[in-house]
Design an enzyme around this catalytic site. Structure first.
Site, PDB file in Angstrom:
ATOM      1  N   HIS A   4     -21.943 -14.816  31.781  1.00  0.00           N
ATOM      2  CA  HIS A   4     -21.001 -13.722  31.586  1.00  0.00           C
ATOM      3  C   HIS A   4     -20.660 -13.568  30.107  1.00  0.00           C
ATOM      4  O   HIS A   4     -20.898 -14.461  29.297  1.00  0.00           O
ATOM      5  CB  HIS A   4     -19.737 -13.924  32.430  1.00  0.00           C
ATOM      6  CG  HIS A   4     -19.008 -15.188  32.141  1.00  0.00           C
ATOM      7  ND1 HIS A   4     -19.397 -16.409  32.668  1.00  0.00           N
ATOM      8  CD2 HIS A   4     -17.921 -15.438  31.385  1.00  0.00           C
ATOM      9  CE1 HIS A   4     -18.574 -17.351  32.239  1.00  0.00           C
ATOM     10  NE2 HIS A   4     -17.665 -16.781  31.452  1.00  0.00           N
TER      11      HIS A   4
ATOM     12  N   GLU B 192     -21.959 -18.786  29.009  1.00  0.00           N
ATOM     13  CA  GLU B 192     -21.471 -17.576  28.370  1.00  0.00           C
ATOM     14  C   GLU B 192     -22.430 -17.037  27.329  1.00  0.00           C
ATOM     15  O   GLU B 192     -23.105 -17.797  26.642  1.00  0.00           O
ATOM     16  CB  GLU B 192     -20.114 -17.839  27.702  1.00  0.00           C
ATOM     17  CG  GLU B 192     -19.042 -18.192  28.709  1.00  0.00           C
ATOM     18  CD  GLU B 192     -17.667 -18.334  28.111  1.00  0.00           C
ATOM     19  OE1 GLU B 192     -16.699 -18.129  28.854  1.00  0.00           O
ATOM     20  OE2 GLU B 192     -17.545 -18.656  26.902  1.00  0.00           O
TER      21      GLU B 192
ATOM     22  N   GLU C  71      -2.438 -14.279  22.647  1.00  0.00           N
ATOM     23  CA  GLU C  71      -2.459 -15.718  22.406  1.00  0.00           C
ATOM     24  C   GLU C  71      -1.735 -16.127  21.129  1.00  0.00           C
ATOM     25  O   GLU C  71      -1.007 -17.111  21.120  1.00  0.00           O
ATOM     26  CB  GLU C  71      -3.905 -16.230  22.310  1.00  0.00           C
ATOM     27  CG  GLU C  71      -4.653 -16.233  23.615  1.00  0.00           C
ATOM     28  CD  GLU C  71      -6.033 -16.865  23.505  1.00  0.00           C
ATOM     29  OE1 GLU C  71      -6.346 -17.504  22.477  1.00  0.00           O
ATOM     30  OE2 GLU C  71      -6.808 -16.727  24.464  1.00  0.00           O
TER      31      GLU C  71
ATOM     32  N   GLU D 268     -19.323 -23.577  32.044  1.00  0.00           N
ATOM     33  CA  GLU D 268     -19.270 -22.486  31.079  1.00  0.00           C
ATOM     34  C   GLU D 268     -20.704 -22.047  30.826  1.00  0.00           C
ATOM     35  O   GLU D 268     -21.523 -22.844  30.378  1.00  0.00           O
ATOM     36  CB  GLU D 268     -18.645 -22.964  29.759  1.00  0.00           C
ATOM     37  CG  GLU D 268     -17.148 -23.009  29.767  1.00  0.00           C
ATOM     38  CD  GLU D 268     -16.513 -21.657  29.535  1.00  0.00           C
ATOM     39  OE1 GLU D 268     -16.984 -20.652  30.108  1.00  0.00           O
ATOM     40  OE2 GLU D 268     -15.522 -21.598  28.801  1.00  0.00           O
TER      41      GLU D 268
ATOM     42  N   HIS E 288     -12.513 -13.433  27.472  1.00  0.00           N
ATOM     43  CA  HIS E 288     -13.521 -12.556  28.068  1.00  0.00           C
ATOM     44  C   HIS E 288     -13.014 -11.120  28.052  1.00  0.00           C
ATOM     45  O   HIS E 288     -11.842 -10.888  28.344  1.00  0.00           O
ATOM     46  CB  HIS E 288     -13.762 -12.933  29.537  1.00  0.00           C
ATOM     47  CG  HIS E 288     -13.981 -14.386  29.765  1.00  0.00           C
ATOM     48  ND1 HIS E 288     -12.956 -15.255  30.082  1.00  0.00           N
ATOM     49  CD2 HIS E 288     -15.106 -15.128  29.714  1.00  0.00           C
ATOM     50  CE1 HIS E 288     -13.450 -16.473  30.221  1.00  0.00           C
ATOM     51  NE2 HIS E 288     -14.749 -16.431  30.006  1.00  0.00           N
TER      52      HIS E 288
ATOM     53  N   HIS F 209     -17.110 -19.363  36.858  1.00  0.00           N
ATOM     54  CA  HIS F 209     -17.090 -20.690  36.245  1.00  0.00           C
ATOM     55  C   HIS F 209     -17.446 -21.798  37.227  1.00  0.00           C
ATOM     56  O   HIS F 209     -17.873 -22.873  36.824  1.00  0.00           O
ATOM     57  CB  HIS F 209     -15.739 -20.941  35.580  1.00  0.00           C
ATOM     58  CG  HIS F 209     -15.556 -20.157  34.316  1.00  0.00           C
ATOM     59  ND1 HIS F 209     -14.921 -18.939  34.282  1.00  0.00           N
ATOM     60  CD2 HIS F 209     -15.970 -20.397  33.054  1.00  0.00           C
ATOM     61  CE1 HIS F 209     -14.926 -18.478  33.050  1.00  0.00           C
ATOM     62  NE2 HIS F 209     -15.561 -19.339  32.278  1.00  0.00           N
TER      63      HIS F 209
ATOM     64  N   CYS G  18     -10.224 -17.198  21.958  1.00  0.00           N
ATOM     65  CA  CYS G  18     -11.442 -16.991  22.746  1.00  0.00           C
ATOM     66  C   CYS G  18     -11.051 -16.518  24.138  1.00  0.00           C
ATOM     67  O   CYS G  18     -10.006 -16.885  24.654  1.00  0.00           O
ATOM     68  CB  CYS G  18     -12.297 -18.252  22.820  1.00  0.00           C
ATOM     69  SG  CYS G  18     -11.393 -19.760  23.155  1.00  0.00           S
TER      70      CYS G  18
END
Length: 180
Positions: A29, A111, A84, A109, A66, A23, A64
C-alpha cells in the site's frame, strides 16, 4: 474505519483495504515519510507514542502515514504534519521505494513509501496521542546511534536515512555549512 490505498510495484492504484487488514496480510500500500531539517542541517525526529498500533515508542522521521483513498499525497502530507506535529508546510518530493518487514506484533509493513523533505526551524506542537517526544539531531549522530541501538528506531527510518538519494542531499548540506 481507516483505509489504505493498495498499489502495485509501479505505484498504480487497484483498490483499498482496511488499514489493519493491510498490515495483517502484508498488502502493498501507499505511504509517505517526511523528513524536516532546520537551517543547521539537523533533522526533526519524533518518538512515536506508546498508543501507536505498531512501532510504538520508537524514534523515527518527522512524520509518516498513509494518504486516504481519493486524497492526493500533498494533501495527506499537509494534513498529517498538522495532526501529528502542528506544522503547516508543504515538503518537496525526493524519492519513493518499497520495503517489507515483519514487525514484532504479527503485523507486516509492506509499503511503497514516498519520501518528502523540507525545512522547518521552529518547535512543533505535538499531538500526544501520536507523538511522545521530539528533538532535533544531526543526521550523522542519528546514524551512529542507529548502529549502536537499532531497536530504538523504526525500520523504515533506518532505510530512508541510508538511501543514496538522501545522502546526496545531506552531503550538499554538509558542504554548504562548511563554507559559511
Amino acid at each position: 474505519m481507516d483505509h489504505v490505498i493498495l498499489v502495485d510495484e509501479r505505484d498504480n492504484e487497484f483498490g483499498t483495504m482496511d488499514k489493519m487488514e493491510a498490515h495483517i496480510k502484508g498488502a502493498l500500500h501507499r505511504a509517505f515519510s517526511v523528513l524536516l531539517f532546520n537551517s543547521k542541517g539537523e533533522i526533526l525526529l519524533q518518538k512515536r507514542s506508546a498508543f501507536k498500533y505498531h512501532s510504538a515508542g520508537l524514534w523515527t522521521n518527522t512524520c509518516c502515514s498513509h494518504p486516504k483513498p481519493g486524497e492526493t499525497m500533498e494533501t495527506a502530507i499537509k494534513r498529517r504534519l498538522m495532526e501529528e506535529m502542528g506544522i503547516d508546510l508543504q515538503p518537496e518530493y525526493l524519492f519513493k521505494f518499497i520495503y517489507h518487514v515483519e514487525l514484532s506484533n504479527n503485523l507486516i509493513e509492506h509499503e511503497l513509501d514516498h519520501v518528502y523533505i523540507g525545512q522547518f526551524n521552529g518547535e512543533p506542537i505535538i499531538n500526544s496521542v501520536e507523538v511522545e517526544r521530539w528533538k532535533y539531531a544531526e543526521p550523522a549522530a542519528v546514524k551512529k546511534d542507529m548502529l549502536q541501538n537499532p531497536e530504538a528506531y523504526t525500520y523504515w527510518f533506518s532505510l530512508i536515512l541510508n538511501r543514496p538519494e538522501l545522502q546526496n542531499i545531506l552531503n550538499r548540506e554538509i558542504r554548504a555549512h562548511a563554507t559559511i
